[in-house]
Design a protein around this motif. Structure first.
Motif, PDB file in Angstrom:
ATOM      1  N   ARG A 175      -6.444 -11.350 -14.870  1.00  0.00           N
ATOM      2  CA  ARG A 175      -5.688 -11.713 -13.660  1.00  0.00           C
ATOM      3  C   ARG A 175      -4.479 -10.803 -13.548  1.00  0.00           C
ATOM      4  N   LEU A 176      -4.315 -10.223 -12.371  1.00  0.00           N
ATOM      5  CA  LEU A 176      -3.143  -9.396 -12.117  1.00  0.00           C
ATOM      6  C   LEU A 176      -1.897 -10.265 -12.286  1.00  0.00           C
ATOM      7  N   CYS A 177      -0.958  -9.823 -13.110  1.00  0.00           N
ATOM      8  CA  CYS A 177       0.228 -10.647 -13.368  1.00  0.00           C
ATOM      9  C   CYS A 177       1.536  -9.880 -13.249  1.00  0.00           C
ATOM     10  N   GLY A 178       1.481  -8.584 -12.987  1.00  0.00           N
ATOM     11  CA  GLY A 178       2.719  -7.828 -12.858  1.00  0.00           C
ATOM     12  C   GLY A 178       2.483  -6.343 -12.723  1.00  0.00           C
ATOM     13  N   VAL A 179       3.577  -5.606 -12.814  1.00  0.00           N
ATOM     14  CA  VAL A 179       3.557  -4.148 -12.686  1.00  0.00           C
ATOM     15  C   VAL A 179       4.494  -3.572 -13.738  1.00  0.00           C
ATOM     16  N   ALA A 180       4.121  -2.438 -14.289  1.00  0.00           N
ATOM     17  CA  ALA A 180       4.988  -1.728 -15.230  1.00  0.00           C
ATOM     18  C   ALA A 180       4.689  -0.245 -15.120  1.00  0.00           C
ATOM     19  N   GLY A 181       5.688   0.553 -15.384  1.00  0.00           N
ATOM     20  CA  GLY A 181       5.447   1.984 -15.344  1.00  0.00           C
ATOM     21  C   GLY A 181       6.724   2.773 -15.440  1.00  0.00           C
ATOM     22  N   PHE A 182       6.621   4.004 -15.009  1.00  0.00           N
ATOM     23  CA  PHE A 182       7.697   4.960 -15.158  1.00  0.00           C
ATOM     24  C   PHE A 182       8.346   5.246 -13.815  1.00  0.00           C
ATOM     25  N   HIS A 183       9.665   5.282 -13.831  1.00  0.00           N
ATOM     26  CA  HIS A 183      10.385   5.783 -12.664  1.00  0.00           C
ATOM     27  C   HIS A 183      10.247   7.296 -12.720  1.00  0.00           C
ATOM     28  N   ARG A 198       0.837  -1.209   0.000  1.00  0.00           N
ATOM     29  CA  ARG A 198       0.000   0.000   0.000  1.00  0.00           C
ATOM     30  C   ARG A 198       0.873   1.262   0.000  1.00  0.00           C
ATOM     31  N   SER A 199       1.945   1.244   0.769  1.00  0.00           N
ATOM     32  CA  SER A 199       2.862   2.394   0.807  1.00  0.00           C
ATOM     33  C   SER A 199       3.512   2.616  -0.553  1.00  0.00           C
ATOM     34  N   TYR A 200       3.900   1.522  -1.209  1.00  0.00           N
ATOM     35  CA  TYR A 200       4.470   1.627  -2.551  1.00  0.00           C
ATOM     36  C   TYR A 200       3.438   2.236  -3.507  1.00  0.00           C
ATOM     37  N   ILE A 201       2.221   1.740  -3.477  1.00  0.00           N
ATOM     38  CA  ILE A 201       1.174   2.276  -4.352  1.00  0.00           C
ATOM     39  C   ILE A 201       0.942   3.749  -4.043  1.00  0.00           C
ATOM     40  N   ARG A 202       0.914   4.113  -2.769  1.00  0.00           N
ATOM     41  CA  ARG A 202       0.744   5.514  -2.373  1.00  0.00           C
ATOM     42  C   ARG A 202       1.840   6.381  -3.003  1.00  0.00           C
ATOM     43  N   SER A 203       3.074   5.898  -2.973  1.00  0.00           N
ATOM     44  CA  SER A 203       4.175   6.689  -3.541  1.00  0.00           C
ATOM     45  C   SER A 203       4.010   6.865  -5.050  1.00  0.00           C
ATOM     46  N   THR A 204       3.508   5.834  -5.743  1.00  0.00           N
ATOM     47  CA  THR A 204       3.322   5.971  -7.193  1.00  0.00           C
ATOM     48  C   THR A 204       2.174   6.932  -7.500  1.00  0.00           C
ATOM     49  N   ILE A 205       1.133   6.909  -6.690  1.00  0.00           N
ATOM     50  CA  ILE A 205       0.017   7.836  -6.881  1.00  0.00           C
ATOM     51  C   ILE A 205       0.475   9.266  -6.628  1.00  0.00           C
ATOM     52  N   THR A 206       1.250   9.466  -5.578  1.00  0.00           N
ATOM     53  CA  THR A 206       1.763  10.802  -5.252  1.00  0.00           C
ATOM     54  C   THR A 206       2.633  11.322  -6.387  1.00  0.00           C
ATOM     55  N   GLU A 207       3.533  10.490  -6.882  1.00  0.00           N
ATOM     56  CA  GLU A 207       4.414  10.883  -7.985  1.00  0.00           C
ATOM     57  C   GLU A 207       3.607  11.249  -9.228  1.00  0.00           C
ATOM     58  N   SER A 208       2.631  10.423  -9.557  1.00  0.00           N
ATOM     59  CA  SER A 208       1.812  10.674 -10.744  1.00  0.00           C
ATOM     60  C   SER A 208       0.999  11.956 -10.597  1.00  0.00           C
ATOM     61  N   SER A 209       0.426  12.175  -9.429  1.00  0.00           N
ATOM     62  CA  SER A 209      -0.405  13.369  -9.238  1.00  0.00           C
ATOM     63  C   SER A 209       0.427  14.649  -9.181  1.00  0.00           C
ATOM     64  N   ALA A 210       1.736  14.518  -8.966  1.00  0.00           N
ATOM     65  CA  ALA A 210       2.631  15.682  -8.962  1.00  0.00           C
ATOM     66  C   ALA A 210       3.181  15.951 -10.365  1.00  0.00           C
ATOM     67  N   GLY A 211       2.593  15.319 -11.361  1.00  0.00           N
ATOM     68  CA  GLY A 211       3.006  15.559 -12.735  1.00  0.00           C
ATOM     69  C   GLY A 211       3.901  14.487 -13.310  1.00  0.00           C
ATOM     70  N   GLY A 212       4.191  13.473 -12.532  1.00  0.00           N
ATOM     71  CA  GLY A 212       4.980  12.353 -13.045  1.00  0.00           C
ATOM     72  C   GLY A 212       4.092  11.412 -13.832  1.00  0.00           C
ATOM     73  N   ALA A 213       4.715  10.501 -14.515  1.00  0.00           N
ATOM     74  CA  ALA A 213       3.959   9.512 -15.275  1.00  0.00           C
ATOM     75  C   ALA A 213       3.549   8.363 -14.357  1.00  0.00           C
ATOM     76  N   PRO A 214       2.475   7.676 -14.676  1.00  0.00           N
ATOM     77  CA  PRO A 214       1.918   6.658 -13.780  1.00  0.00           C
ATOM     78  C   PRO A 214       2.622   5.299 -13.836  1.00  0.00           C
ATOM     79  N   ASN A 215       2.268   4.478 -12.865  1.00  0.00           N
ATOM     80  CA  ASN A 215       2.628   3.059 -12.841  1.00  0.00           C
ATOM     81  C   ASN A 215       1.339   2.261 -12.934  1.00  0.00           C
ATOM     82  N   PHE A 216       1.440   1.066 -13.488  1.00  0.00           N
ATOM     83  CA  PHE A 216       0.257   0.291 -13.827  1.00  0.00           C
ATOM     84  C   PHE A 216       0.300  -1.133 -13.295  1.00  0.00           C
ATOM     85  N   ALA A 217      -0.871  -1.632 -12.958  1.00  0.00           N
ATOM     86  CA  ALA A 217      -1.061  -3.059 -12.717  1.00  0.00           C
ATOM     87  C   ALA A 217      -1.271  -3.679 -14.098  1.00  0.00           C
ATOM     88  N   VAL A 218      -0.604  -4.804 -14.332  1.00  0.00           N
ATOM     89  CA  VAL A 218      -0.693  -5.496 -15.618  1.00  0.00           C
ATOM     90  C   VAL A 218      -1.623  -6.693 -15.442  1.00  0.00           C
TER      91      VAL A 218
END
Length: 180
Positions: free
Chosen positions: A75-83, A50-70
Motif C-alpha cells: 500500500r502506498l504510504c508516503g514519499v521519500a527522495g532527494f531534493h 502529476r506535475s510534481y511527479i513530472r518535475s521529479t522525473i525531469t530532475e532525475s533524468s537530468a542526472g539528479g537522484a530520484p524520488n520514490f513512492a513508499v
C-alpha cells in the motif's frame, strides 16, 4: 526501479502510475501533513500531483537522484527522495513524508537508510542533509537514529501557512557512512 527494504516495505521510483493513489493519500492526510509541510496548498488535484511527479522525473533524468513512492504491505504510504543534487559539491538533501496511520513503525527510518545507500553508493555523493522543522520531533528522531550530525538551527527560514518555523539541519558525510 524497486528497492526491497524488508518483507513489508519497498520503494519504487515515482512515476505517473502513482498519480491518483498519491493524490488520494495526500488528500486523506492533508490535515496531518499540514503541521510540517508547506506545499499542501499547491496540490489541489491529481493534475497537480502529476506535475510534481513530472518535475521529479525531469530532475532525475537530468542526472539528479530520484524520488520514490513508499509502500508498506503493498500500500502506498508516503514519499521519500532527494531534493536537487548539487553535482559540483556532490551534496543533496533527503526529504520524506508518511501518511499518519503508518508512522511510528520504523518504516521511514528504514527507507531513509536505503536512501543513504543510494546517495553514497550509486550517486557518489559526499554529503547528505536532512532539514526539518525544529519542533518536528519524529523527523529529527530519524536523523538522530541513523547517526546524522546536528549542524545548526536556521532561524525562521520557512513560512508554514501562518508562521515562520526554524529548521534543524542534520548531515552525514560519505566518510561517516557505515562507520558505526
Amino acid at each position: 526501479m524497486d528497492y526491497i527494504i524488508s518483507a513489508d516495505v519497498y520503494i519504487q521510483q515515482l512515476s505517473f502510475e502513482h498519480t491518483h493513489a498519491l493524490f488520494r493519500l495526500t488528500e486523506a492526510n492533508r490535515d496531518y501533513l499540514r503541521e510540517w509541510l508547506p506545499w499542501l496548498d499547491t496540490i489541489r488535484s491529481s493534475e497537480d500531483t502529476r506535475s510534481y511527479i513530472r518535475s521529479t522525473i525531469t530532475e532525475s533524468s537530468a542526472g539528479g537522484a530520484p524520488n520514490f513512492a513508499v509502500f508498506y504491505r503493498s500500500r502506498l504510504c508516503g514519499v521519500a527522495g532527494f531534493h536537487p543534487v548539487d553535482k559540483h559539491n556532490r551534496t543533496s538533501a533527503i526529504g520524506y513524508w508518511l501518511a499518519e496511520k503508518y508512522t511510528g513503525q520504523g518504516i521511514m527510518t528504514s527507507v531513509v537508510k536505503t536512501l543513504l545507500d543510494i546517495g553514497f553508493q550509486q550517486y557518489a555523493l559526499n554529503k547528505l542533509e536532512i532539514h526539518c522543522a525544529e519542533n518536528n520531533a519524529r523527523s529529527r528522531a530519524i536523523a538522530e537514529r541513523l547517526g546524522f550530525t546536528y549542524e545548526a538551527t536556521l532561524r525562521e527560514c520557512e513560512w508554514l501557512y501562518s508562521k515562520y518555523v526554524n529548521h534543524a539541519i542534520y548531515s552525514m558525510l560519505a566518510s561517516e557512512y557505515g562507520s558505526e
